[in-house]
Design an enzyme around this catalytic site. Structure first.
Site, PDB file in Angstrom:
ATOM      1  N   LEU A 416       0.828  -1.223   0.000  1.00 43.32           N
ATOM      2  CA  LEU A 416       0.000   0.000   0.000  1.00 43.32           C
ATOM      3  C   LEU A 416       0.852   1.258   0.000  1.00 43.32           C
ATOM      4  O   LEU A 416       0.436   2.297  -0.498  1.00 43.32           O
ATOM      5  CB  LEU A 416      -0.911   0.001   1.223  1.00 43.32           C
ATOM      6  N   GLY A 419       7.516   4.015   3.608  1.00 42.69           N
ATOM      7  CA  GLY A 419       7.966   5.243   4.258  1.00 42.69           C
ATOM      8  C   GLY A 419       9.230   5.014   5.048  1.00 42.69           C
ATOM      9  O   GLY A 419       9.853   3.945   4.988  1.00 42.69           O
ATOM     10  N   GLN A 421       9.581   4.556   8.177  1.00 46.20           N
ATOM     11  CA  GLN A 421       9.475   3.593   9.262  1.00 46.20           C
ATOM     12  C   GLN A 421       9.205   2.182   8.765  1.00 46.20           C
ATOM     13  O   GLN A 421       9.279   1.239   9.552  1.00 46.20           O
ATOM     14  CB  GLN A 421       8.373   4.022  10.235  1.00 46.20           C
ATOM     15  N   GLY A 422       8.859   1.964   7.486  1.00 45.89           N
ATOM     16  CA  GLY A 422       8.626   0.618   7.006  1.00 45.89           C
ATOM     17  C   GLY A 422       7.719   0.566   5.795  1.00 45.89           C
ATOM     18  O   GLY A 422       7.405   1.573   5.174  1.00 45.89           O
ATOM     19  N   THR A 423       7.282  -0.669   5.460  1.00 47.63           N
ATOM     20  CA  THR A 423       6.419  -0.930   4.312  1.00 47.63           C
ATOM     21  C   THR A 423       5.063  -1.419   4.806  1.00 47.63           C
ATOM     22  O   THR A 423       4.992  -2.238   5.716  1.00 47.63           O
ATOM     23  CB  THR A 423       7.053  -1.990   3.401  1.00 47.63           C
ATOM     24  N   LYS A 438       1.926  -3.399   8.735  1.00 51.02           N
ATOM     25  CA  LYS A 438       3.131  -2.587   8.595  1.00 51.02           C
ATOM     26  C   LYS A 438       4.351  -3.421   8.944  1.00 51.02           C
ATOM     27  O   LYS A 438       4.479  -3.941  10.046  1.00 51.02           O
ATOM     28  CB  LYS A 438       3.061  -1.361   9.515  1.00 51.02           C
ATOM     29  N   ASP A 535       5.333  13.944  13.650  1.00 54.48           N
ATOM     30  CA  ASP A 535       5.461  13.804  12.189  1.00 54.48           C
ATOM     31  C   ASP A 535       4.097  14.017  11.526  1.00 54.48           C
ATOM     32  O   ASP A 535       3.646  13.208  10.727  1.00 54.48           O
ATOM     33  CB  ASP A 535       6.027  12.426  11.841  1.00 54.48           C
TER      34      ASP A 535
END
Length: 737
Positions: A416, A419, A421-423, A438, A535
């Site tokens: 989806l 970023g 911090q991860g996928t 995530k 963020d």
């Protein structure tokens, strides 16, 4: 104050430019110049090449369609660490009176080095040529001698008669070449007036005496091979900071300092890109190098990184040549009593061995899952959740097998988004419910802490506009978080991205702003422990099918102890949304989220990105651009034309004022998030009453809107109408869910 603000924006722009160059190339990068393909880490424009050294920056002459690195004309780039360019010859020409003309060259190779695949070659009778190279602070020289008194008879032979060659030292960054004649007798000048010396790739020059001794000067350039690599460290020294992408591996350069990347076996592509190495379908490729070797009646089945040869029912695979053999053939089984007895005994031993091995494997798998659980912060999570209150124990723990099945083996089509911090994958659980999974991108202990921090923060939040955490999986090598699935993308996608929506009206945008502001006010003021998101940006605001905002991605968030108003932390956030005061001091407080929200509100008002590098220099940062327009009373120039109309000008003007106040340089000059939420909710109520009044045309209804006029003068809350709106809004914010 304006000067400080300007310097801060300049610093942000410089950092943004650096990040763009060091990151992955844009989809708009030029990939060809003439017949030469250009692949990352090489590139032409800024952001398209690896910024480790200027030598990766190339220039394309659009007139001649020729590619250059400095003054070297590039004709081929190999991702294995080689670059080819054209280099002219050095020559000397004589007549009976002596030297008439000649040339030599002194070449610097920037950050490239000479390859050992080159040959230093001299052509001519009674000629000597030499080459001096520089390696570090030392000089090396080499050369060869060619002697003849007539035209040699044999073609293709460069052995000292009319032509000589020798190897060259590798890793040299500079070379000087020249040629001379040691015998000036007129006996050879008729068929050999000129003498040549040049570098050429091995195998790219063949000596034809009758032609080359007279006309080689017409061949002005030869291909030369150079070596290149990334950086000046080995793979072990760079560790996981190399630029090698997924499914690739780092290899130390064998010709110079630094390293190169290559795709793993079973993968092909550009190993320097994040997702450049793709699985090779050995079953369908036409490449003889990568094609499968299944033979006979066996069929090929592609797997990730490899392939399998399958046989039809009644056949077994012969491992020798991957062909299928009929079951029961004597040559396959060997039907003898001795063989049968041996087979039975072997199978018995194998059975016992398999049972022991299975127990050992199960024990190792259990230990490995425990190791991953602790490595991924399971102990830390247990410890923190145990002291966080009874409302935080309802976090479901998912299994590794369940996560693989839900994501179809982490299939790329299920991704989806990706970023810092991860996928995030789309997952389908056994009960057919759709979730977002995530997969954290962890590389060190600080990232593990961010992952556990996100679990902890989300477990503290119970709000209808915050994405809901369903559980986590810690027994995998990379930890996983399972969220509710929000199916309409992000606010960034709606405003700027792939699903940009012209039907996103002012009413929608104002409601989304109210929901985000209310959520942040709840996090700051009404959560059991105050939470700073750290963020806030449009990419972290998800939208459901009703365009209801859901605040997501709490990996960078921080819990603020009740006895403190701010924390000193390492600066973290997204350029364009980052609070300048936090950036300069490292002091994090709730006003940092207020600044970021102000940028989001400006995006909702203008439909423009927080940072836009296509704009003029003075307007790349939306905050500066918006504030200037507000000050110069040309707000209508920056407001999105899809939302501005005669009926909502006052609301947009007031929302713009709120956005500017949220983005003031000093945190103490910004309002609190609760105040912002109250004012925006008041605008929304005002707009709703105005629409109702316009629809039914009841003049007396306008009397209830008088109090809203006080919004333009902050601090005066004496009007009864405004107080009632404020009270209703406060109840909405503090109620949470």
């Amino acid at each position: 104050m304006n000067m400080v603000h300007g310097l801060f924006l300049l610093a942000i722009l410089i950092l943004a430019s650096t990040k763009l160059v060091m990151g992955q190339p844009s989809l708009t990068c030029q990939t060809k110049c003439g017949n030469v393909s250009i692949e990352f880490p090489f590139g032409i424009s800024t952001g398209c090449y690896y910024a480790g050294h200027d030598s990766f920056s190339l220039t394309c002459n659009e007139t001649t369609n020729e590619l250059f690195s400095g003054n070297l004309q590039v004709i081929n780039i190999s991702l294995s660490g080689e670059l080819r360019f054209l280099k002219s010859t050095s020559y000397s020409c004589y007549n009976s009176e002596g030297l008439t003309e000649g040339t030599s060259y002194n070449t610097r190779l920037s950050n490239f080095t000479l390859s050992s695949k080159n040959r230093f070659t001299a052509v001519g009778c009674n000629t000597y040529a030499f080459m001096t190279t520089t390696y570090g602070d030392r000089n090396y020289s080499t050369g060869c001698l060619s002697i003849c008194d007539s035209i040699p008879k044999e073609n293709g032979l460069c052995s000292g008669e009319g032509c000589c060659h020798t190897s060259v030292p590798k890793s040299s960054k500079r070379f000087i070449i020249s040629s001379r004649r040691f015998d000036r007798e007129a006996s050879v000048k008729d068929f050999n007036p000129c003498f040549y010396a040049f570098l050429v790739e091995e195998g790219m020059f063949s000596f034809f005496p009758s032609q080359d001794l007279q006309n080689l000067r017409n061949v002005t350039e030869f291909p030369v091979v150079l070596d290149w690599s990334i950086g000046g460290q080995t793979c072990q020294q760079v560790g996981n900071t190399s630029i090698c992408g997924q499914n690739s591996e780092c290899t130390d350069s064998t010709t110079r300092t630094g390293y190169n990347c290559k795709c793993k076996a079973g993968y092909n592509g550009n190993p320097y890109l994040e997702n450049g190495c793709q699985d090779i379908d050995e079953c369908s490729t036409s490449s003889p190098i990568h094609r499968h070797n299944c033979s006979g009646s066996s069929t090929c089945e592609n797997t990730v990184g490899h392939f399998l040869c399958n046989c039809p029912s009644g056949y077994n695979l012969n491992a020798t040549d991957n062909s299928c053999m009929l079951k029961g053939r004597p040559e396959y089984y060997g039907w003898t009593q001795i063989f049968l007895g041996t087979t039975v005994g072997f199978l018995a031993i194998l059975l016992v061995f398999s049972c022991v091995q299975q127990k050992i494997k199960n024990r190792k798998n259990t230990e490995l899952r425990k190791h991953f659980f602790e490595q991924n912060g399971g102990g830390m999570l247990r410890q923190r959740l145990s002291g966080a209150g009874p409302s935080n124990v309802d976090v479901k723990i998912f299994t590794e097998e369940g996560m693989k099945e839900a994501t179809n083996g982490y299939e790329e089509s299920r991704i989806l988004g990706q970023g810092g911090q991860g996928t995030v994958y789309k997952g389908i659980l056994p009960d057919s419910s759709v979730v977002a999974i995530k997969k954290a991108r962890l590389g060190d202990s600080s990232q593990v802490e961010q992952f556990i921090n996100e679990v902890l923060v989300l477990s503290q939040i119970n709000h209808r506009n915050v994405v809901k955490l369903l559980g986590c999986c810690l027994e995998t090598e990379v930890p996983l978080l399972v969220y509710e699935f929000i199916n309409s993308g992000t606010l960034y996608d709606r405003l700027h991205g792939s699903i940009s929506d012209s039907s996103l009206t002012w009413e929608h945008r104002l409601r989304i702003a109210v929901e985000i502001a209310g959520t942040l006010a709840y996090l700051h003021s009404s959560a059991s422990i105050p939470i700073i998101h750290r963020d806030v940006k449009t990419a972290n605001i998800l939208l459901d099918e009703n365009l209801t905002a859901k605040v997501a991605d709490f990996g960078a968030s921080r819990l603020i102890p009740m006895d403190k108003e701010q924390l000193t932390t390492m600066v973290q956030g997204t350029l364009g949304y980052l609070d300048p005061e936090y950036y300069n001091t490292g002091l994090l407080n709730e006003k940092s989220d207020v600044y970021s929200f102000g940028v989001v509100l400006m995006e909702l008002l203008t439909g423009q990105k927080a940072l836009c590098f296509e704009k003029l220099q003075q307007s790349k940062h939306l905050v500066n651009y918006f504030a200037s327009a507000m000050k110069e009373k040309r707000l209508h120039e920056v407001i999105d034309g899809q939302v501005l109309n005669e009926s909502n000008q006052r609301e947009i003007q007031e929302a713009s004022r709120i956005a500017v106040e949220c983005t003031r340089l000093m945190g103490e000059e910004r309002p609190r998030m609760k105040e912002v939420a109250v004012q925006l909710e008041a605008l929304r109520v005002t707009e709703s009453k105005q629409l109702w009044s316009d629809q039914y045309n009841e003049p007396e209804g306008n009397e209830h809107l008088v109090g809203v006029e006080m919004l333009s003068a902050r601090g005066d809350t004496s009007t009864t109408g405004y107080d009632s709106i404020k009270n209703v809004t406060r109840l909405h914010i503090e109620a949470g869910r």
